[in-house]
Structure formats: C-alpha cells, structure tokens
Enzyme design. Structure first.
Site, PDB file in Angstrom:
ATOM      1  N   LYS A 296      38.066  62.509  48.221  1.00  0.00           N
ATOM      2  CA  LYS A 296      37.145  63.298  49.056  1.00  0.00           C
ATOM      3  C   LYS A 296      37.319  64.794  48.805  1.00  0.00           C
ATOM      4  O   LYS A 296      36.343  65.512  48.652  1.00  0.00           O
ATOM      5  CB  LYS A 296      37.373  63.026  50.554  1.00  0.00           C
ATOM      6  CG  LYS A 296      37.054  61.627  51.001  1.00  0.00           C
ATOM      7  CD  LYS A 296      37.086  61.502  52.520  1.00  0.00           C
ATOM      8  CE  LYS A 296      38.456  61.765  53.124  1.00  0.00           C
ATOM      9  NZ  LYS A 296      39.489  60.764  52.777  1.00  0.00           N
TER      10      LYS A 296
ATOM     11  N   ARG B 280      36.681  61.018  62.253  1.00  0.00           N
ATOM     12  CA  ARG B 280      37.554  59.932  61.811  1.00  0.00           C
ATOM     13  C   ARG B 280      37.630  58.810  62.839  1.00  0.00           C
ATOM     14  O   ARG B 280      38.328  57.814  62.592  1.00  0.00           O
ATOM     15  CB  ARG B 280      38.955  60.482  61.578  1.00  0.00           C
ATOM     16  CG  ARG B 280      39.384  60.521  60.106  1.00  0.00           C
ATOM     17  CD  ARG B 280      40.718  61.161  60.083  1.00  0.00           C
ATOM     18  NE  ARG B 280      41.550  61.006  58.945  1.00  0.00           N
ATOM     19  CZ  ARG B 280      41.735  61.945  58.026  1.00  0.00           C
ATOM     20  NH1 ARG B 280      41.026  63.033  58.041  1.00  0.00           N
ATOM     21  NH2 ARG B 280      42.637  61.766  57.086  1.00  0.00           N
TER      22      ARG B 280
ATOM     23  N   ARG C  41      50.381  61.472  43.683  1.00  0.00           N
ATOM     24  CA  ARG C  41      50.119  62.805  44.239  1.00  0.00           C
ATOM     25  C   ARG C  41      51.326  63.300  45.026  1.00  0.00           C
ATOM     26  O   ARG C  41      51.626  64.502  45.044  1.00  0.00           O
ATOM     27  CB  ARG C  41      48.883  62.756  45.159  1.00  0.00           C
ATOM     28  CG  ARG C  41      48.518  64.096  45.757  1.00  0.00           C
ATOM     29  CD  ARG C  41      47.265  64.032  46.608  1.00  0.00           C
ATOM     30  NE  ARG C  41      47.552  63.617  47.979  1.00  0.00           N
ATOM     31  CZ  ARG C  41      46.625  63.443  48.918  1.00  0.00           C
ATOM     32  NH1 ARG C  41      45.346  63.609  48.629  1.00  0.00           N
ATOM     33  NH2 ARG C  41      46.952  63.082  50.139  1.00  0.00           N
TER      34      ARG C  41
ATOM     35  N   ARG D   6      53.158  67.804  50.616  1.00  0.00           N
ATOM     36  CA  ARG D   6      52.685  67.444  51.957  1.00  0.00           C
ATOM     37  C   ARG D   6      53.738  66.613  52.676  1.00  0.00           C
ATOM     38  O   ARG D   6      54.277  65.663  52.122  1.00  0.00           O
ATOM     39  CB  ARG D   6      51.374  66.648  51.857  1.00  0.00           C
ATOM     40  CG  ARG D   6      50.169  67.523  51.658  1.00  0.00           C
ATOM     41  CD  ARG D   6      48.913  66.721  51.469  1.00  0.00           C
ATOM     42  NE  ARG D   6      48.653  65.755  52.533  1.00  0.00           N
ATOM     43  CZ  ARG D   6      47.450  65.260  52.781  1.00  0.00           C
ATOM     44  NH1 ARG D   6      46.408  65.644  52.064  1.00  0.00           N
ATOM     45  NH2 ARG D   6      47.287  64.388  53.739  1.00  0.00           N
TER      46      ARG D   6
ATOM     47  N   ARG E  11      48.672  55.571  56.855  1.00  0.00           N
ATOM     48  CA  ARG E  11      47.387  56.274  56.842  1.00  0.00           C
ATOM     49  C   ARG E  11      46.259  55.370  56.358  1.00  0.00           C
ATOM     50  O   ARG E  11      45.123  55.475  56.809  1.00  0.00           O
ATOM     51  CB  ARG E  11      47.498  57.557  56.004  1.00  0.00           C
ATOM     52  CG  ARG E  11      48.193  58.665  56.804  1.00  0.00           C
ATOM     53  CD  ARG E  11      48.723  59.807  55.951  1.00  0.00           C
ATOM     54  NE  ARG E  11      47.786  60.291  54.989  1.00  0.00           N
ATOM     55  CZ  ARG E  11      48.094  60.671  53.743  1.00  0.00           C
ATOM     56  NH1 ARG E  11      49.341  60.615  53.318  1.00  0.00           N
ATOM     57  NH2 ARG E  11      47.168  61.093  52.943  1.00  0.00           N
TER      58      ARG E  11
HETATM   59  P1  AMP Z   1      43.816  64.553  55.389  1.00  0.00           P
HETATM   60  O1  AMP Z   1      44.225  65.795  54.662  1.00  0.00           O
HETATM   61  O2  AMP Z   1      42.334  64.496  55.636  1.00  0.00           O
HETATM   62  O3  AMP Z   1      44.362  63.305  54.780  1.00  0.00           O
HETATM   63  O4  AMP Z   1      44.471  64.651  56.861  1.00  0.00           O
HETATM   64  C1  AMP Z   1      45.878  64.676  57.027  1.00  0.00           C
HETATM   65  C2  AMP Z   1      46.243  64.280  58.442  1.00  0.00           C
HETATM   66  O5  AMP Z   1      45.660  65.210  59.367  1.00  0.00           O
HETATM   67  C3  AMP Z   1      45.727  62.920  58.890  1.00  0.00           C
HETATM   68  O6  AMP Z   1      46.574  61.855  58.490  1.00  0.00           O
HETATM   69  C4  AMP Z   1      45.703  63.098  60.403  1.00  0.00           C
HETATM   70  O7  AMP Z   1      47.005  63.009  60.950  1.00  0.00           O
HETATM   71  C5  AMP Z   1      45.251  64.538  60.556  1.00  0.00           C
HETATM   72  N1  AMP Z   1      43.776  64.625  60.667  1.00  0.00           N
HETATM   73  C6  AMP Z   1      42.910  65.205  59.781  1.00  0.00           C
HETATM   74  N2  AMP Z   1      41.651  65.084  60.202  1.00  0.00           N
HETATM   75  C7  AMP Z   1      41.685  64.402  61.362  1.00  0.00           C
HETATM   76  C8  AMP Z   1      40.714  63.932  62.283  1.00  0.00           C
HETATM   77  N3  AMP Z   1      39.414  64.117  62.083  1.00  0.00           N
HETATM   78  N4  AMP Z   1      41.151  63.255  63.387  1.00  0.00           N
HETATM   79  C9  AMP Z   1      42.446  63.050  63.620  1.00  0.00           C
HETATM   80  N5  AMP Z   1      43.425  63.446  62.793  1.00  0.00           N
HETATM   81  C10 AMP Z   1      43.061  64.124  61.671  1.00  0.00           C
END
Ligand code: AMP
Length: 185
Positions: free
Chosen positions: A13, A88, A127, A133, A144
């Site tokens: 994404k 989400r 990654r 991270r 996740r």
């Molecule tokens: P990402 O970089 O999109 O994989 O997001 C990393 C982490 O941020 C996720 O595993 C969640 O813990 C948190 N996060 C990001 N976006 C959301 C969202 N829309 N709702 C809830 N948690 C989020």
C-alpha cells in the site's frame, strides 16, 4: 482524486500510494506514519498509541477518528488524497463517511490490493531487517495479519455494497500493479 487503499500489511500500500501521489499530484496520508511521528515526538496521542502498535493491535477508533477529523479538514486535503491504512474498522469507515459528508468530499474509489498471505509474511520478515519499525518482529507481523482479516477485511464488503470497491492483484512488478490501479480508477 480521493482514494482509499485497502489491503493486508505488506501488500505494498505504501509503495503504491507514493506512486499514485506523484501521478495524481495529491497527498498521501498514512495513519501508520502519522502515528509513528506522534510516537517519535512523545505527544499524548503517541504515548497512548504505542502500547497498541507495539503489540500489533489497532489503536482505538476514537483516537483515529479524532486525528483524521482534524487532518482531513486541513486545506491541503481539498485537492485530493490517498488514505493508506485508514479506515481499518467498520466504525472508522462509518465515522469517515459522516466526516466526508460534512466536508463535502466524495471518494472516487476504494482499491483493495490482494495477495497471498504466505507471500506477505515473507515480505514483511524481509522488510523487518532494515525497517527500524518497533512492530516489525515475526510474532507482531503474524498478529497484524490476524487483526487485518478479523477487523479490516470486513470493509471489503462494506465498500462493495456502496459500489466503489475495485480489487487489484498485488502480486507482480511494482509498475504493473500501479498500472492495474490506474486502469480501475
Ligand atoms: P501501518 O503502518 O499502516 O502498518 O500501521 C502501523 C500500526 O499503526 C498498526 O498496526 C496499528 O497499530 C496502527 N494503526 C495505523 N492505522 C490505524 C488505524 N486506522 N486504526 C487503528 N490503528 C492504526
């Protein structure tokens, strides 16, 4: 152009959002990136979010909705955006819909990028080696993925019913996937 990118962790994404941003000259809003910025600044949102992010769980809907409510009302969003990682959950999607109606924004499409789960875990483990991270460890990666199928995948049905869902195969060369997305929007 106002788009949502939907798809499991590791499907690409972020990579595709960066390319669509250039193509359409719109902004890219990644809630994961925004939250990591908040954590780095030790803001109150960052402090609240950390425990969830580090466990691979979702940050509570109220926090996300408040954050995006402020962000999407800013001037730079008027010309279009790609939402990457938001919404989400169904409550987030419902909250987003209310907000978009209030500010008179209409989504052009929700793009669901699909891929085989084993391939995704393999990519994420790769990654993890250089991402830095805190949530890129194998057990958190698995969590996740589980959270995605449990809480986020129902959005596919939600947006299908609204007739704005477009599915795109996320396996293959980066440019080919971008072309597939551009072909459906
Ligand atoms: P990402 O970089 O999109 O994989 O997001 C990393 C982490 O941020 C996720 O595993 C969640 O813990 C948190 N996060 C990001 N976006 C959301 C969202 N829309 N709702 C809830 N948690 C989020």
């Amino acid at each position: 152009m106002k788009l949502i990118l939907l798809g499991p962790p590791g499907v690409g994404k972020g990579t595709q959002a960066a390319r669509l941003k250039k193509h359409f000259k719109i902004i890219h809003l990644s809630t994961g990136e925004i939250l990591r910025g908040e954590m780095a600044n030790s803001s109150s949102v960052g402090i609240q979010a950390r425990q969830y992010i580090d466990a691979g769980n979702l940050v509570p809907d109220e926090i996300l909705l408040k954050m995006m409510n402020n962000r999407l009302r800013e001037k730079d969003c008027a010309g279009g955006y790609i939402l990457d990682g938001f919404p989400r959950t169904i409550p987030q999607a419902e909250g987003l819909q209310i907000l978009l109606d209030e500010i008179n924004h209409e989504l052009n499409a929700v793009i669901s990028i699909t891929a085989n789960q084993d391939e995704l875990v393999r990519r994420l483990v790769l990654r993890a080696k250089d991402s830095g991270r805190s949530d890129d460890t194998e057990s958190v990666i698995q969590e996740r993925q589980r959270v995605y199928w449990d809480q986020t995948a129902p959005l596919i049905h939600f947006y299908k019913e609204k007739n704005i869902l477009k599915s795109v195969d996320g396996l293959g060369a980066i440019q080919d996937i971008t072309d597939r997305i551009l072909g459906v929007v």
